[in-house]
Design a protein around this motif. Structure first.
Motif, PDB file in Angstrom:
ATOM      1  N   GLY A  97       0.792  -1.213   0.000  1.00 39.06           N
ATOM      2  CA  GLY A  97       0.000   0.000   0.000  1.00 39.06           C
ATOM      3  C   GLY A  97       0.833   1.275   0.000  1.00 39.06           C
ATOM      4  O   GLY A  97       2.038   1.263   0.260  1.00 39.06           O
TER       5      GLY A  97
ATOM      6  N   GLY B 117     -10.610   9.104  -3.766  1.00 40.54           N
ATOM      7  CA  GLY B 117     -10.630   9.545  -2.389  1.00 40.54           C
ATOM      8  C   GLY B 117     -11.087  10.996  -2.386  1.00 40.54           C
ATOM      9  O   GLY B 117     -10.644  11.800  -3.208  1.00 40.54           O
TER      10      GLY B 117
ATOM     11  N   GLU C 160     -12.918   7.334   1.119  1.00 38.82           N
ATOM     12  CA  GLU C 160     -12.401   6.622  -0.049  1.00 38.82           C
ATOM     13  C   GLU C 160     -13.550   6.105  -0.908  1.00 38.82           C
ATOM     14  O   GLU C 160     -14.383   5.320  -0.452  1.00 38.82           O
TER      15      GLU C 160
ATOM     16  N   SER D 205      -6.238  -2.201   5.335  1.00 39.55           N
ATOM     17  CA  SER D 205      -7.628  -2.042   4.901  1.00 39.55           C
ATOM     18  C   SER D 205      -8.196  -3.387   4.470  1.00 39.55           C
ATOM     19  O   SER D 205      -7.523  -4.425   4.532  1.00 39.55           O
TER      20      SER D 205
ATOM     21  N   ARG E 201      -8.555  -4.505   1.627  1.00 36.19           N
ATOM     22  CA  ARG E 201      -7.791  -5.136   0.542  1.00 36.19           C
ATOM     23  C   ARG E 201      -6.369  -5.511   0.981  1.00 36.19           C
ATOM     24  O   ARG E 201      -5.528  -5.837   0.157  1.00 36.19           O
TER      25      ARG E 201
ATOM     26  N   GLU F 232      -4.002  -3.607   2.492  1.00 33.90           N
ATOM     27  CA  GLU F 232      -2.955  -2.602   2.310  1.00 33.90           C
ATOM     28  C   GLU F 232      -3.048  -1.514   3.371  1.00 33.90           C
ATOM     29  O   GLU F 232      -4.121  -1.256   3.932  1.00 33.90           O
TER      30      GLU F 232
ATOM     31  N   GLU G  75      -3.353   2.135   3.873  1.00 26.93           N
ATOM     32  CA  GLU G  75      -3.839   3.221   3.020  1.00 26.93           C
ATOM     33  C   GLU G  75      -3.339   4.563   3.532  1.00 26.93           C
ATOM     34  O   GLU G  75      -3.441   4.873   4.727  1.00 26.93           O
TER      35      GLU G  75
ATOM     36  N   THR H 224      -4.694   7.394   2.988  1.00 27.96           N
ATOM     37  CA  THR H 224      -5.830   8.184   3.473  1.00 27.96           C
ATOM     38  C   THR H 224      -6.152   7.844   4.924  1.00 27.96           C
ATOM     39  O   THR H 224      -6.552   8.719   5.701  1.00 27.96           O
ATOM     40  N   ASP H 225      -5.980   6.585   5.336  1.00 32.66           N
ATOM     41  CA  ASP H 225      -6.204   6.219   6.737  1.00 32.66           C
ATOM     42  C   ASP H 225      -5.187   6.901   7.642  1.00 32.66           C
ATOM     43  O   ASP H 225      -5.530   7.360   8.751  1.00 32.66           O
TER      44      ASP H 225
END
Length: 356
Positions: A85, A143, A159, A190, A192, A194, A196, A198-199
């Motif tokens: 990620g 996002g 997202e 996340s 998926r 990865e 992230e 954004t997190d």
């Protein structure tokens, strides 16, 4: 300030080209994508640049970019050994960045006006992070940032929302101080699998740190798909000026803005710009249409090419019209004078083949 350019992605949407080359090294207007990134960073005054790569492409990047002295910069290669990620890729630069503020640039993004202004604004601000945003028609594929009432701080990142809180999409340029590394340590993978980015940025927001927006001026392109590559090539060629460094042969018609390098042979052909032709190319009895880039040592014979990228050493002979195409390095395309007696195929899963 340092910069970290992320180039470890596999480029699956650009296969089969990315089976043999990193997508960041595919040429647009006859220059690899990442060259535009490095030029943009140098213009912004950033000379220390870490390039995050996966082990399988490290040698290719080193061969293409060297130590950066060609741009007056210093490049260090940083390995991301597993694709975990964007936030994980950023964390790979922790030791390289140290205590300095830094810019993160996704290596498959292009910005019309570069990053000089965002760098200056971030340097003068008290923000712990700044995100470049742009308005999009359909934010559900991005996002998305929600701003405060004053519009000067980001208060939430969502997202790919089904009900977007705004039309402000996050693009691939971020500015951070060292606190982002602490935020990355505090997040979990996340859905998926990865980490992230954004997190991690949302963690900064939740902890009361100041995260500010900057609205992008000019166009922005993520060149992760073939159609995006072709569109970015078009946008770059829009700014082309006519420069002809080789003598034109007999019966050559030139219309529009055309850049022709040295040692090019052209005869009995029509060139319609904007288009660019690299050193050593040969064009015979052909038409080269607008928004086309022919790289070095391309050979074109009795064919038409328009709105396409043709890479180094490709040969195209008597194939009629080629449009909206990406042709790889060293490809040979030609037409038989009569239909074949039989076809022989080795075709991969989920392929589509149309015979005409």
């Amino acid at each position: 300030m340092k910069a970290v350019v992320l180039c470890a992605g596999e480029g699956t949407r650009l296969r089969p080209l990315t089976y043999t080359s990193a997508k960041h090294l595919i040429p647009l207007a006859n220059k690899p994508v990442i060259y535009y990134t490095l030029e943009s960073l140098r213009e912004a005054g950033i000379v220390d640049i870490g390039v995050v790569v996966s082990p399988n492409v490290e040698e290719e990047f080193q061969s293409a970019l060297g130590d950066g002295r060609a741009w007056g910069i210093k490049i260090e290669y940083l390995l991301q050994r597993q694709p975990k990620g964007l936030a994980h890729a950023v964390s790979c630069a922790r030791d390289y960045v140290g205590q300095e503020p830094f810019l993160v640039y996704l290596g498959d993004n292009l910005l019309q006006y570069g990053v000089k202004e965002p760098v200056q604004r971030f340097s003068q601000s008290q923000a712990q992070a700044t995100l470049l945003l742009t308005e999009v028609e359909d934010p559900r594929s991005f996002g998305v940032a929600r701003l405060n009432a004053q519009g000067n701080e980001i208060i939430e990142l969502v997202e790919k929302p089904q009900r977007p809180p705004s039309r402000l999409a996050i693009i691939g340029v971020y500015l951070f101080d060292r606190r982002i590394f602490e935020a990355i340590e505090q997040i979990s993978p996340s859905g998926r699998g990865e980490l992230e980015i954004t997190d991690a940025i949302q963690r900064l927001i939740d902890q009361g740190h100041r995260v500010t927006p900057q609205l992008l001026q000019g166009w922005w392109k993520d060149v992760g798909r073939p159609e995006d590559m072709l569109d970015a090539n078009r946008l770059l060629l829009e700014g082309l000026q006519t420069v002809i460094r080789s003598p034109l042969g007999p019966e050559v018609i030139v219309k529009g803005r055309v850049e022709i390098a040295e040692e090019v042979l052209i005869e009995r052909s029509e060139l319609r710009g904007p288009l660019i032709i690299g050193r050593g190319a040969q064009i015979h009895d052909s038409f080269v249409g607008p928004f086309t880039a022919l790289a070095e040592n391309v050979r074109l014979d009795k064919s038409e090419v328009e709105y396409s990228i043709v890479m180094e050493g490709a040969q195209i002979e008597q194939v009629g019209r080629i449009d909206h195409s990406l042709i790889g390095r060293g490809v040979h395309l030609w037409r038989r004078r009569r239909p074949p007696d039989a076809y022989n195929f080795v075709i991969g899963d989920k392929s589509q083949v149309r015979l005409i």
